[in-house]
Design a protein around this motif. Structure first.
Motif, PDB file in Angstrom:
ATOM      1  N   GLY A  35      -1.049   4.707  17.421  1.00 30.72           N
ATOM      2  CA  GLY A  35      -0.630   3.988  16.235  1.00 30.72           C
ATOM      3  C   GLY A  35       0.781   4.377  15.863  1.00 30.72           C
ATOM      4  O   GLY A  35       1.409   5.215  16.524  1.00 30.72           O
ATOM      5  N   HIS A  67      -4.774   6.444  14.021  1.00 28.86           N
ATOM      6  CA  HIS A  67      -4.797   5.897  15.377  1.00 28.86           C
ATOM      7  C   HIS A  67      -5.964   4.942  15.538  1.00 28.86           C
ATOM      8  O   HIS A  67      -7.035   5.139  14.980  1.00 28.86           O
ATOM      9  CB  HIS A  67      -4.924   7.016  16.406  1.00 28.86           C
ATOM     10  CG  HIS A  67      -3.659   7.777  16.605  1.00 28.86           C
ATOM     11  ND1 HIS A  67      -3.465   8.600  17.676  1.00 28.86           N
ATOM     12  CD2 HIS A  67      -2.522   7.855  15.885  1.00 28.86           C
ATOM     13  CE1 HIS A  67      -2.262   9.139  17.611  1.00 28.86           C
ATOM     14  NE2 HIS A  67      -1.679   8.703  16.517  1.00 28.86           N
ATOM     15  N   ASN A  68      -5.737   3.902  16.322  1.00 28.62           N
ATOM     16  CA  ASN A  68      -6.769   2.943  16.700  1.00 28.62           C
ATOM     17  C   ASN A  68      -6.946   3.007  18.206  1.00 28.62           C
ATOM     18  O   ASN A  68      -6.015   3.338  18.936  1.00 28.62           O
ATOM     19  CB  ASN A  68      -6.356   1.519  16.308  1.00 28.62           C
ATOM     20  CG  ASN A  68      -6.245   1.357  14.816  1.00 28.62           C
ATOM     21  OD1 ASN A  68      -7.184   1.642  14.090  1.00 28.62           O
ATOM     22  ND2 ASN A  68      -5.088   0.909  14.353  1.00 28.62           N
ATOM     23  N   PHE A  90      -6.860   1.599  21.707  1.00 28.27           N
ATOM     24  CA  PHE A  90      -6.184   0.508  22.400  1.00 28.27           C
ATOM     25  C   PHE A  90      -7.001   0.036  23.594  1.00 28.27           C
ATOM     26  O   PHE A  90      -6.998  -1.134  23.921  1.00 28.27           O
ATOM     27  CB  PHE A  90      -4.800   0.951  22.906  1.00 28.27           C
ATOM     28  CG  PHE A  90      -3.720   0.849  21.884  1.00 28.27           C
ATOM     29  CD1 PHE A  90      -2.862  -0.236  21.861  1.00 28.27           C
ATOM     30  CD2 PHE A  90      -3.553   1.837  20.928  1.00 28.27           C
ATOM     31  CE1 PHE A  90      -1.868  -0.337  20.914  1.00 28.27           C
ATOM     32  CE2 PHE A  90      -2.549   1.747  19.980  1.00 28.27           C
ATOM     33  CZ  PHE A  90      -1.716   0.654  19.968  1.00 28.27           C
ATOM     34  N   ALA A  91      -7.660   0.977  24.273  1.00 26.57           N
ATOM     35  CA  ALA A  91      -8.398   0.595  25.476  1.00 26.57           C
ATOM     36  C   ALA A  91      -9.389   1.677  25.860  1.00 26.57           C
ATOM     37  O   ALA A  91      -9.182   2.860  25.582  1.00 26.57           O
ATOM     38  CB  ALA A  91      -7.438   0.373  26.634  1.00 26.57           C
ATOM     39  N   ALA A 103      -5.831   5.941  22.524  1.00 20.96           N
ATOM     40  CA  ALA A 103      -5.724   5.663  21.092  1.00 20.96           C
ATOM     41  C   ALA A 103      -4.290   5.883  20.659  1.00 20.96           C
ATOM     42  O   ALA A 103      -3.563   6.695  21.238  1.00 20.96           O
ATOM     43  CB  ALA A 103      -6.661   6.564  20.292  1.00 20.96           C
ATOM     44  N   ILE A 155       1.152  -0.272  27.613  1.00 19.90           N
ATOM     45  CA  ILE A 155       0.912  -0.988  26.367  1.00 19.90           C
ATOM     46  C   ILE A 155       2.097  -1.912  26.123  1.00 19.90           C
ATOM     47  O   ILE A 155       3.250  -1.484  26.162  1.00 19.90           O
ATOM     48  CB  ILE A 155       0.752  -0.003  25.200  1.00 19.90           C
ATOM     49  CG1 ILE A 155      -0.418   0.931  25.509  1.00 19.90           C
ATOM     50  CG2 ILE A 155       0.548  -0.733  23.888  1.00 19.90           C
ATOM     51  CD1 ILE A 155      -0.381   2.219  24.767  1.00 19.90           C
ATOM     52  N   ALA A 158      -1.176  -5.990  19.762  1.00 15.82           N
ATOM     53  CA  ALA A 158      -0.573  -5.446  20.962  1.00 15.82           C
ATOM     54  C   ALA A 158      -1.402  -5.860  22.158  1.00 15.82           C
ATOM     55  O   ALA A 158      -2.616  -5.890  22.085  1.00 15.82           O
ATOM     56  CB  ALA A 158      -0.507  -3.939  20.870  1.00 15.82           C
ATOM     57  N   SER A 159      -0.758  -6.140  23.251  1.00 17.96           N
ATOM     58  CA  SER A 159      -1.502  -6.438  24.468  1.00 17.96           C
ATOM     59  C   SER A 159      -1.381  -5.243  25.394  1.00 17.96           C
ATOM     60  O   SER A 159      -0.442  -4.477  25.320  1.00 17.96           O
ATOM     61  CB  SER A 159      -0.988  -7.709  25.127  1.00 17.96           C
ATOM     62  OG  SER A 159       0.348  -7.543  25.503  1.00 17.96           O
ATOM     63  N   THR A 160      -2.365  -5.084  26.255  1.00 16.64           N
ATOM     64  CA  THR A 160      -2.410  -3.911  27.109  1.00 16.64           C
ATOM     65  C   THR A 160      -2.876  -4.294  28.500  1.00 16.64           C
ATOM     66  O   THR A 160      -3.518  -5.303  28.688  1.00 16.64           O
ATOM     67  CB  THR A 160      -3.387  -2.868  26.531  1.00 16.64           C
ATOM     68  OG1 THR A 160      -4.653  -3.500  26.359  1.00 16.64           O
ATOM     69  CG2 THR A 160      -2.904  -2.336  25.206  1.00 16.64           C
ATOM     70  N   LEU A 215       4.438  -4.109  21.369  1.00 14.86           N
ATOM     71  CA  LEU A 215       4.553  -3.304  20.167  1.00 14.86           C
ATOM     72  C   LEU A 215       5.910  -3.557  19.529  1.00 14.86           C
ATOM     73  O   LEU A 215       6.859  -3.939  20.210  1.00 14.86           O
ATOM     74  CB  LEU A 215       4.419  -1.811  20.499  1.00 14.86           C
ATOM     75  CG  LEU A 215       3.067  -1.359  21.061  1.00 14.86           C
ATOM     76  CD1 LEU A 215       3.147   0.084  21.503  1.00 14.86           C
ATOM     77  CD2 LEU A 215       1.976  -1.543  20.015  1.00 14.86           C
ATOM     78  N   PHE A 230       0.471   8.449  20.786  1.00 13.11           N
ATOM     79  CA  PHE A 230      -0.730   8.128  21.545  1.00 13.11           C
ATOM     80  C   PHE A 230      -1.434   9.395  21.987  1.00 13.11           C
ATOM     81  O   PHE A 230      -0.803  10.430  22.215  1.00 13.11           O
ATOM     82  CB  PHE A 230      -0.369   7.320  22.804  1.00 13.11           C
ATOM     83  CG  PHE A 230       0.296   6.026  22.493  1.00 13.11           C
ATOM     84  CD1 PHE A 230      -0.454   4.888  22.236  1.00 13.11           C
ATOM     85  CD2 PHE A 230       1.677   5.949  22.426  1.00 13.11           C
ATOM     86  CE1 PHE A 230       0.165   3.693  21.919  1.00 13.11           C
ATOM     87  CE2 PHE A 230       2.313   4.753  22.113  1.00 13.11           C
ATOM     88  CZ  PHE A 230       1.548   3.627  21.856  1.00 13.11           C
TER      89      PHE A 230
END
Length: 110
Positions: A56, A62-63, A65-66, A54, A77, A1-3, A80, A88
């Motif tokens: 997922g 959850h990971n 993200f930024a 965070a 975000i 995913a890009s953010t 996805l 989130f």
């Protein structure tokens, strides 16, 4: 995913009364545009800690993200999966021992 931070999303809070230490971000909202998800929140007054986003897929771990600068109030975000649901949380690191996390917000795509 890009953010990427949302435009104008790094404006520090005004001179409002300071929130008690450990106060999480409030008024967290999610706007699902299918090709992007926009998160907005209120940064706790008086905090100087970074913001951690965070998330997922619904029901999965959850990971992060930024990690964003203190005072940030929005984030977008991108990239996805357009059919899966995601949840989130937005957190503020008040100190190394105190991280205050919001309630999660989720998409409802199905």
């Amino acid at each position: 995913a890009s953010t990427a931070p949302a435009p104008g999303g790094s404006t520090p809070t005004s001179a409002a009364a300071a929130a008690p230490p450990g106060t999480p971000p409030s008024a967290v909202t999610l706007r699902d545009n299918r090709d992007s998800i926009a998160l907005n929140w209120t940064y706790p007054a008086g905090s100087e800690g970074p913001v951690v986003i965070a998330g997922g897929r619904t029901g999965e771990a959850h990971n992060i993200f930024a990690t964003l600068p203190a005072g940030t109030t929005s984030f977008v975000i991108y990239a996805l999966n357009r059919t899966n649901d995601f949840c989130f949380t937005v957190a503020v690191a008040w100190s190394t021992d105190t991280v205050a996390r919001s309630k999660q917000v989720c998409t409802r795509r199905r």
